[in-house]
Design a protein around this motif. Structure first.
Motif, PDB file in Angstrom:
ATOM      1  N   THR A  50      40.663  37.996  -9.629  1.00  0.00           N
ATOM      2  CA  THR A  50      40.327  36.397  -9.393  1.00  0.00           C
ATOM      3  C   THR A  50      40.772  35.620 -10.768  1.00  0.00           C
ATOM      4  N   ASN A  51      41.240  36.486 -11.945  1.00  0.00           N
ATOM      5  CA  ASN A  51      41.716  35.643 -12.992  1.00  0.00           C
ATOM      6  C   ASN A  51      43.102  35.648 -13.088  1.00  0.00           C
ATOM      7  N   GLY A  52      43.918  36.153 -12.241  1.00  0.00           N
ATOM      8  CA  GLY A  52      45.331  36.060 -11.898  1.00  0.00           C
ATOM      9  C   GLY A  52      45.752  35.054 -10.950  1.00  0.00           C
ATOM     10  N   ILE A  53      46.973  35.323 -10.521  1.00  0.00           N
ATOM     11  CA  ILE A  53      47.623  34.090  -9.584  1.00  0.00           C
ATOM     12  C   ILE A  53      47.452  34.571  -8.031  1.00  0.00           C
ATOM     13  N   GLY A  54      46.368  35.473  -7.805  1.00  0.00           N
ATOM     14  CA  GLY A  54      46.384  35.799  -6.467  1.00  0.00           C
ATOM     15  C   GLY A  54      46.095  34.552  -5.546  1.00  0.00           C
ATOM     16  N   TYR A  55      44.945  33.651  -5.756  1.00  0.00           N
ATOM     17  CA  TYR A  55      44.614  32.722  -4.939  1.00  0.00           C
ATOM     18  C   TYR A  55      45.726  31.736  -5.072  1.00  0.00           C
ATOM     19  N   GLU A  56      46.360  31.376  -6.057  1.00  0.00           N
ATOM     20  CA  GLU A  56      47.633  30.379  -6.250  1.00  0.00           C
ATOM     21  C   GLU A  56      48.724  30.731  -5.312  1.00  0.00           C
ATOM     22  N   GLY A  77      43.810  33.899 -16.822  1.00  0.00           N
ATOM     23  CA  GLY A  77      44.488  34.623 -17.437  1.00  0.00           C
ATOM     24  C   GLY A  77      43.990  35.611 -18.345  1.00  0.00           C
ATOM     25  N   GLN A  78      42.724  36.023 -18.068  1.00  0.00           N
ATOM     26  CA  GLN A  78      41.999  37.036 -18.947  1.00  0.00           C
ATOM     27  C   GLN A  78      41.614  38.081 -18.042  1.00  0.00           C
ATOM     28  N   ALA A 102      35.976  40.248 -12.823  1.00  0.00           N
ATOM     29  CA  ALA A 102      37.029  39.838 -11.860  1.00  0.00           C
ATOM     30  C   ALA A 102      37.504  41.136 -11.073  1.00  0.00           C
ATOM     31  N   GLY A 103      37.614  42.303 -11.951  1.00  0.00           N
ATOM     32  CA  GLY A 103      37.817  43.655 -11.032  1.00  0.00           C
ATOM     33  C   GLY A 103      36.982  43.837 -10.149  1.00  0.00           C
ATOM     34  N   GLN A 104      35.683  43.801 -10.458  1.00  0.00           N
ATOM     35  CA  GLN A 104      34.695  44.155  -9.339  1.00  0.00           C
ATOM     36  C   GLN A 104      34.852  42.959  -8.252  1.00  0.00           C
ATOM     37  N   ALA A 105      35.097  41.880  -8.380  1.00  0.00           N
ATOM     38  CA  ALA A 105      35.344  40.855  -7.262  1.00  0.00           C
ATOM     39  C   ALA A 105      36.413  41.460  -6.417  1.00  0.00           C
ATOM     40  N   ALA A 106      37.548  41.818  -7.245  1.00  0.00           N
ATOM     41  CA  ALA A 106      38.703  42.406  -6.325  1.00  0.00           C
ATOM     42  C   ALA A 106      38.306  43.422  -5.396  1.00  0.00           C
ATOM     43  N   LEU A 107      37.680  44.416  -6.053  1.00  0.00           N
ATOM     44  CA  LEU A 107      37.099  45.669  -5.343  1.00  0.00           C
ATOM     45  C   LEU A 107      36.090  45.389  -4.206  1.00  0.00           C
ATOM     46  N   ALA A 108      35.179  44.288  -4.302  1.00  0.00           N
ATOM     47  CA  ALA A 108      34.667  43.923  -3.232  1.00  0.00           C
ATOM     48  C   ALA A 108      35.287  43.352  -1.936  1.00  0.00           C
ATOM     49  N   TYR A 135      48.834  37.188 -15.601  1.00  0.00           N
ATOM     50  CA  TYR A 135      47.985  36.496 -16.288  1.00  0.00           C
ATOM     51  C   TYR A 135      48.690  35.245 -17.199  1.00  0.00           C
ATOM     52  N   ASP A 136      49.761  35.596 -17.844  1.00  0.00           N
ATOM     53  CA  ASP A 136      50.494  34.681 -18.522  1.00  0.00           C
ATOM     54  C   ASP A 136      51.145  33.284 -17.934  1.00  0.00           C
TER      55      ASP A 136
END
Length: 368
Positions: A15-21, A91-92, A97-103, A306-307
């Protein structure tokens, strides 16, 4: 085949990356909703945060179960606890965020086993932050194989319209690669690759190029013996199974000369041997496909990035291509399987044995 639209499950990823974008940008084109019924496995709150941060004019329909998904809408299935606030730090990397991805991924796997969607597309995860008691895998491929493989082995294929690269070993440290390259592993992966090319890509008689492990294909044993002792015998065994495999080819010259154009697939020995040239050739349109499993799963050929997260710079082309590819493979499988669902009865029956040798022996002319 059914006339209804194919249901495409899409997990939110990190959820901190570009997935939703890339997901929201992909469905900014209304024509996408004519091809399929998408179900994003994620969080309405997080999706709204990304939409506002990126100033994207894309609406979605919030649902609580996959069977509530509506055609001609971008459906978003809530996989997180509404009472728990998820902190977004674009970006962090973060454990949250990892656990949100796993859920989201875990809910998607549960719904697949219930038959609530047809194909799966996964947005990128951070392989470090997603680790937990429930997820102890090197990546998506191994996790999905464990969830739905039922003993079947997964094969990672990186592909675009003109190039398909499969891997004998995937997420392994380089120091462990050589010992993992065995004749059995090569034959197993090439056999899965061959079947995927036939069933998933409708190629009736595929040609597979097998890469060498060592530089210059071992230089006749000077730079390593794996080509002579392992890879070549594996190719010969594949030939005995009527699988067209050729090589071993040195990777540098093979890709540098464009020889891949003459083959339907390329089998690389390890991750970077196959992926480095592939991403150089096909980064923007590349797709990661997990072959060999009952589920059709694809993902865009990039990471969390992230960048550039939150900067509205991410290109959605690979995500859109991943969705197209999943739909195409689903249709190819249906077309391939349909004639086999009601096979014609055998025209010959031998009570004691039903093999080809017995059949032909019955009609062998007598010697005079």
């Amino acid at each position: 085949m059914e006339e209804r639209k194919i249901r495409v499950a899409i997990t939110q990823g990190d959820t901190n990356g570009i997935g939703y974008e890339v997901i929201l940008k992909a469905f900014a084109d209304p024509g996408m909703l004519e091809l399929c019924t998408p179900i994003i496995y994620g969080s309405p709150k997080i999706a709204t945060y990304h939409r506002k941060a990126l100033n994207l004019d894309v609406n979605f329909n919030t649902i609580n179960a996959a069977n509530e998904a509506r055609d001609n809408r971008l459906n978003l299935l809530n996989c997180l606890d509404d009472d728990k606030e998820v902190k977004i730090e674009l970006g962090q990397p973060s454990e949250e965020a990892g656990q949100a991805a796993l859920a989201a991924l875990d809910r998607a796997m549960t719904d697949y086993r219930k038959g609530l969607y047809d194909v799966l597309v996964t947005a990128p995860i951070n392989k470090a932050t997603i680790q937990s008691a429930e997820f102890r895998f090197p990546g998506h491929t191994e996790y999905i194989e464990n969830c739905v493989g039922d003993g079947q082995k997964a094969l990672m294929i990186l592909m675009n319209d003109s190039l398909r690269v499969a891997l004998v070993t995937t997420h392994l440290p380089i120091k462990q690669v050589a010992q993992a390259i065995t004749r059995e592993a090569i034959v197993e992966k090439a056999t899965i690759f061959h079947q995927a090319l036939r069933r998933d890509f409708s190629i009736s008689c595929p040609r597979i190029a097998v890469l060498s492990l060592n530089p210059h294909a071992g230089d006749d044993g000077l730079l390593g013996s794996e080509e002579k002792e392992i890879i070549q015998p594996a190719i010969e065994e594949l030939a005995s199974k009527s699988i067209q495999a050729f090589g071993p080819y040195p990777a540098d010259g093979f890709f540098g000369s464009g020889s891949y154009d003459r083959f339907d697939g390329v089998l690389a020995m390890y991750h970077d041997q196959g992926l480095a040239p592939f991403k150089t050739i096909a980064l923007e349109s590349g797709v990661n496909y997990t072959a060999g499993l009952p589920i059709v799963r694809t993902s865009p050929d990039h990471g969390t990035a992230y960048d550039i997260a939150g900067q509205n710079k991410a290109d959605e082309q690979s995500m859109r291509q991943a969705i197209y590819t999943a739909i195409d493979i689903y249709r190819h499988r249906a077309s391939y399987d349909e004639p086999l669902s009601n096979p014609l009865p055998k025209l010959f029956h031998e009570k004691r044995e039903d093999g080809e040798k017995v059949r032909f022996a019955q009609h062998k002319p007598k010697e005079s």
